[in-house]
Design an enzyme around this catalytic site. Structure first.
Site, PDB file in Angstrom:
ATOM      1  CB  CYS A   1      -6.387  16.098   6.173  1.00 62.11           C
ATOM      2  SG  CYS A   1      -5.847  14.402   5.310  1.00 62.11           S
TER       3      CYS A   1
ATOM      4  CE  LYS B   1      -4.675   1.108  -0.888  1.00 60.13           C
ATOM      5  NZ  LYS B   1      -3.327   1.049  -0.188  1.00 60.13           N
TER       6      LYS B   1
ATOM      7  CD  GLU C   1      -2.176  18.559   2.229  1.00 54.26           C
ATOM      8  OE1 GLU C   1      -2.600  18.371   3.325  1.00 54.26           O
ATOM      9  OE2 GLU C   1      -2.391  17.801   1.053  1.00 54.26           O
TER      10      GLU C   1
ATOM     11  CD  GLU D   1     -10.393  14.594   5.317  1.00 57.43           C
ATOM     12  OE1 GLU D   1      -9.530  15.166   4.731  1.00 57.43           O
ATOM     13  OE2 GLU D   1     -10.269  13.861   6.337  1.00 57.43           O
TER      14      GLU D   1
END
Length: 492
Positions: free
Chosen positions: A295, A184, A394, A260
């Protein structure tokens, strides 16, 4: 050769890519906008369970008819090598799609993202004939074999930042290991991955082995995780979504997941780091590249107090030298935020951090007048305490927090984070200090005198704690798509 281009001249893929061809299926329509100017790029349909089921059916048929996992490994490698070659041949087109639809700059997407995507496919193609088992020690008259086998059909869900290269970290080892893939895309950045699936079919990857379906995470993504015939899930994205995927995978049949996830990666800079201007360049790039939408972004600067003022001053100077603009203009050096929603989230977090006691020494505002796109000024925050939102969460934007320390042990204590442990960097010319720091920092990746992966594929990517588990890339990347079978033969 100029890399700049007119977005109106680029053909946009349409539909899902299932069974080796583009497929139009009913579903709620989703408009895809260009982040640089928020103009229409294309429409996709939220595939949901129907698209996932069609992709699974195609994958089953392809595995049975092609015997992909059973053919000679070098034949499998040859197909993937052709695929890598086609990616390189079409790097300009892929790079233009990536630049238009994502926050990636055209100065990066052709020569880096597309070329490295081809490199990842080639790297794992070379693993096809190197998947080996072991013979374990036994008593006399017995043979113990441990062999590796593919799962069959695996699911992969990829984020909107670095769409091509992140996808390649998953589909390349999965295919090399002998699996079929149902992947996806992000609904924000679907088009470059659809084009990759088309190239895979042209290269001779059996139709149905590499399927790309469009849609939202809570519909199409959830359908992938729930499907009983998809036996392994690999996901890159937020920690919150990763937790939801773990829960759904457990509830729908107990299947392994590789995650991850997010990070709050520290950049630990010692006074003996060397040329301070060079170090400032590294530090600035680590939180401003791709407008911080990485990330592993180095979002926490932890610097020895002897050089702190000078280093921060030079980093701020680099934040003033950016050129924000359209991703398809090669003169642009600073990327847009992927969407207005994400822009508002970053701005809200910065304002909350300031209200909780932080001070913005530069930035802290939306950049207006940039072709109506979503741009946020590079921001440096000081006085960010452990209970401040700027430390705890974050940003996923171009925001750097700064702290100082007097000795290495204090710096290492500040580098720790209670939730995240994805990556970190240490900047020093003293190898003994560097290795001590690398051993002490609780993170899945630690770089010394750089921040970020670079072009290498050989070492694994993945984090500790809330940053996930399992690995992409390196040998671990292909092992993630193989399961072990133990065979014991008694021939007494």
């Amino acid at each position: 050769m100029t890399l700049s281009f007119d977005p109106a001249t680029v053909a946009i893929p349409r539909g899902h890519h299932i069974g080796g061809q583009y497929v139009q299926l009913p579903g709620a329509e989703i408009e895809v906008l260009r982040p640089s100017d928020l103009q229409h790029m294309g429409m996709i349909a939220d595939g949901g369970e129907a698209a996932v089921q069609r992709a699974v059916d195609a994958a089953k048929k392809a595995l049975a008819q092609s015997r992909w996992a059973k053919i000679a490994p070098r034949d499998r490698a040859a197909v993937l090598m052709r695929f890598a070659g086609l990616i390189e041949e079409n790097a300009t087109y892929l790079g233009q799609l990536e630049a238009m639809g994502s926050s990636r700059l055209i100065s990066m997407t052709i020569t880096r993202d597309a070329v490295r995507t081809a490199g990842v496919v080639r790297y794992y193609a070379e693993f096809c004939d190197k998947i080996e088992g072991t013979v374990t020690s036994t008593e006399a008259n017995a043979l113990s074999i441990v062999k590796h086998e593919p799962y069959g059909i695996v699911g992969a869900i990829v984020p909107w930042n670095f769409p091509m290269i992140t996808a390649a970290w998953k589909f390349a080892p999965a295919l090399a290991a002998g699996n079929a893939v149902v992947m996806k895309t992000s609904e924000l950045t679907p088009h470059s991955l659809l084009a990759l699936a088309e190239l895979a079919a042209r290269a001779g990857v059996p139709a149905g082995l590499f399927n790309v379906v469009n849609g939202y995470g809570h519909t199409t993504g959830a359908a992938i995780v729930r499907h009983p015939d998809i036996l392994k899930i690999s996901f890159t994205g937020s920690t919150q979504t990763g937790a939801a995927i773990m829960t759904l995978a457990a509830q729908s049949g107990i299947k392994p997941v590789t995650l991850e996830l997010g990070g709050k990666s520290p950049q630990l800079v010692l006074a003996d780091a060397g040329d301070i201007d060079v170090v400032a360049g590294r530090v600035a790039a680590a939180f401003m590249d791709n407008a911080g939408q990485v990330c592993t972004a180095g979002s926490r600067l932890i610097v020895e107090d002897k050089i702190a003022d000078e280093l921060v001053e030079r980093v701020i100077a680099r934040t003033k030298a950016i050129k924000a603009g359209p991703t398809w203009d090669e003169a642009t050096t600073f990327a847009p935020i992927i969407s207005r929603k994400q822009l508002e989230r970053i701005d809200t977090m910065v304002r909350a951090s300031i209200s909780e006691g932080a001070s913005a020494v530069t930035g802290g505002t939306v950049l207006e007048g940039r072709n109506e796109g979503s741009f946020y000024a590079p921001t440096v925050l000081e006085n960010v305490s452990d209970d401040n939102i700027g430390f705890k969460e974050e940003f996923f934007g171009p925001v750097l927090t700064v702290r100082t320390f007097a000795d290495l042990d204090e710096g290492l204590a500040q580098a720790a984070h209670p939730v995240y442990g994805l990556a970190a960097s240490v900047h020093t010319t003293d190898l003994k200090k560097a290795l001590k720091a690398a051993d002490s920092i609780e993170a899945g990746m630690v770089w010394i005198n750089q921040h970020g992966r670079g072009p290498e594929f050989t070492y694994p990517a993945g984090g500790y704690k809330g940053s996930g588990f399992g690995k992409d890339m390196g040998r671990a990347g292909i092992e993630a798509f193989l399961r072990q079978k133990a065979i014991w033969a008694n021939y007494a």
